[in-house]
Design an enzyme around this catalytic site. Structure first.
Site, PDB file in Angstrom:
ATOM      1  CG  ASN A 194      -1.884   1.219   1.486  1.00  0.00           C
ATOM      2  OD1 ASN A 194      -2.058   2.026   0.557  1.00  0.00           O
ATOM      3  ND2 ASN A 194      -2.298   1.426   2.567  1.00  0.00           N
ATOM      4  CD1 TRP A 195       3.423   0.977  -3.003  1.00  0.00           C
ATOM      5  CD2 TRP A 195       3.716   2.312  -4.532  1.00  0.00           C
ATOM      6  NE1 TRP A 195       4.067   0.224  -3.800  1.00  0.00           N
ATOM      7  CE2 TRP A 195       4.361   0.914  -4.941  1.00  0.00           C
ATOM      8  CE3 TRP A 195       3.743   3.148  -5.621  1.00  0.00           C
ATOM      9  CZ2 TRP A 195       4.972   0.909  -6.156  1.00  0.00           C
ATOM     10  CZ3 TRP A 195       4.392   2.907  -6.917  1.00  0.00           C
ATOM     11  CH2 TRP A 195       5.058   1.799  -7.219  1.00  0.00           C
ATOM     12  CE  LYS A 196      -0.279   3.324   4.706  1.00  0.00           C
ATOM     13  NZ  LYS A 196      -0.291   3.536   6.075  1.00  0.00           N
ATOM     14  CB  SER A 210       4.757  -1.368  12.141  1.00  0.00           C
ATOM     15  OG  SER A 210       4.232  -0.008  12.137  1.00  0.00           O
ATOM     16  CD  GLU A 227      -3.240   5.863   6.700  1.00  0.00           C
ATOM     17  OE1 GLU A 227      -3.216   5.878   5.324  1.00  0.00           O
ATOM     18  OE2 GLU A 227      -2.301   5.366   7.346  1.00  0.00           O
ATOM     19  CG  HIS A 277      -5.790   2.112   4.933  1.00  0.00           C
ATOM     20  ND1 HIS A 277      -5.639   3.220   5.797  1.00  0.00           N
ATOM     21  CD2 HIS A 277      -4.919   1.525   4.819  1.00  0.00           C
ATOM     22  CE1 HIS A 277      -4.257   2.874   6.386  1.00  0.00           C
ATOM     23  NE2 HIS A 277      -4.022   1.700   5.905  1.00  0.00           N
ATOM     24  N   GLY A 323       2.178   2.638  10.840  1.00  0.00           N
ATOM     25  CA  GLY A 323       2.995   3.632  10.589  1.00  0.00           C
ATOM     26  C   GLY A 323       3.608   4.040  11.969  1.00  0.00           C
ATOM     27  CD  GLU A 342      -3.686  -2.319   7.205  1.00  0.00           C
ATOM     28  OE1 GLU A 342      -2.769  -2.615   6.888  1.00  0.00           O
ATOM     29  OE2 GLU A 342      -4.188  -1.305   6.960  1.00  0.00           O
ATOM     30  N   GLY A 356       2.720  -0.970   4.378  1.00  0.00           N
ATOM     31  CA  GLY A 356       2.623   0.466   3.805  1.00  0.00           C
ATOM     32  C   GLY A 356       4.092   0.934   3.928  1.00  0.00           C
ATOM     33  N   GLY A 357       4.917   1.266   4.880  1.00  0.00           N
ATOM     34  CA  GLY A 357       6.318   1.992   4.699  1.00  0.00           C
ATOM     35  C   GLY A 357       7.340   1.194   4.000  1.00  0.00           C
TER      36      GLY A 357
HETATM   37  P1  PGA Z   1       2.462   0.541   7.596  1.00  0.00           P
HETATM   38  O1  PGA Z   1       1.201   0.535   6.991  1.00  0.00           O
HETATM   39  O2  PGA Z   1       3.086  -0.785   7.156  1.00  0.00           O
HETATM   40  O3  PGA Z   1       3.215   1.672   7.195  1.00  0.00           O
HETATM   41  O4  PGA Z   1       2.222   0.595   9.015  1.00  0.00           O
HETATM   42  C1  PGA Z   1       0.239  -0.327   6.855  1.00  0.00           C
HETATM   43  C2  PGA Z   1      -1.073   0.249   6.082  1.00  0.00           C
HETATM   44  O5  PGA Z   1      -1.518   1.109   6.503  1.00  0.00           O
HETATM   45  O6  PGA Z   1      -1.646  -0.530   5.106  1.00  0.00           O
END
Ligand code: PGA
Length: 259
Positions: A10-12, A221, A102, A100, A181, A175, A242-243
């Site tokens: 997930n590149w956001k 994470s 977010e 998600h 994050g 999640e 994500g990251g």
């Molecule tokens: P993260 O994000 O790996 O940076 O914690 C995961 C996500 O939000 O899908």
């Protein structure tokens, strides 16, 4: 049980087209197609990067799927700023992240919205886009101890009105918001507890046979250091990253941990 692992990046809101092409190429260069005998891999870049990323992978003949991070449920019309399922299909998407945290917390997405998006994504039975439905509790809910109930309700709401046939190919990603994050990963035991509970809920909704086939991912994470232990859990069928998906080396390391 026939579940294959799925590792989805997930590149956001990261990467311009030029940057997305470079990252996709770096991932492609390190990827070996025979890995897809055991693991499915997807990258979910921002909308504008979908077609360029897909073109890179198509050119390289790599079996890495493309997914979007969001979608709107209406087919077309006066919905300024929105993107339809057909548009995603047209640029090569086979997955779409839905709900998600977010989107829920920053953009007010509700359980009802998530349900409409899931229904829209799977409406075309010939070429469905597999929803990756995100669920997960806040730190406050975790501390209260009601997280299993909270997640159960989110799963039921996301799949409301769907039957076992509809649910085939749908993915759930657990999640926990406190792990996204933050560098604070859920322990394998914490993640497994909720992923297992999600599968029980799916079993109640769709029957055990279907629940046994559906993939439940962990996200929050996940990185090359903790992926192996998380992915070794019985009910964790992959990761939403994500990251660590923003660097080819770490993303590929996680893919390898799933082999
Ligand atoms: P993260 O994000 O790996 O940076 O914690 C995961 C996500 O939000 O899908």
């Amino acid at each position: 049980m026939t579940r294959r692992k799925l590792i989805a990046g997930n590149w956001k809101m990261n990467n311009t087209v030029a940057e997305a092409v470079v990252l996709t190429q770096e991932i492609s260069n390190r990827f070996e197609n025979d890995w897809t005998d055991t693991v499915d891999v997807a990258i979910c870049p921002p909308y504008v990067d979908l077609k360029p990323a897909h073109t890179v992978l198509e050119f390289d003949k790599q079996k890495i799927a493309i997914g979007a991070q969001n979608v709107y449920w209406e087919a077309s019309g006066a919905y300024t700023g929105e993107i339809s399922v057909a548009m995603l299909r047209d640029v090569g998407c086979t997955y779409c992240i839905v709900g998600h945290s977010e989107r829920r917390t920053l953009f007010g997405e509700t359980n009802e919205d998530v349900n409409k998006k899931v229904k829209a994504l799977i409406e075309n039975k010939v070429q469905p886009i597999h929803p990756i439905v995100c669920v997960g509790e806040s730190l406050a809910v975790r501390d209260e101890g009601t997280y299993l109930d909270f997640v159960d309700k989110q799963v039921r709401a996301a799949f409301a009105g769907l039957d076992a046939t509809d649910a085939a190919g749908c993915v759930v990603a657990y999640e926990p918001i406190w792990a996204i994050g933050t560098g604070r990963t859920a322990t394998p035991e914490q993640a497994e507890e909720v992923c297992r509970a999600i599968r029980v809920t799916l079993g109640e909704l769709f029957g055990d046979e279907r629940a046994d086939d559906m993939r439940v991912l962990y996200g929050g994470s996940m990185n090359e250091g903790n992926a192996e232990l998380l992915l070794a859990q019985e009910d964790i069928d992959g990761g939403l990253i994500g990251g660590a998906a923003l660097k080819a080396e770490s993303f590929i390391a996680i893919v390898k941990a799933a082999l």
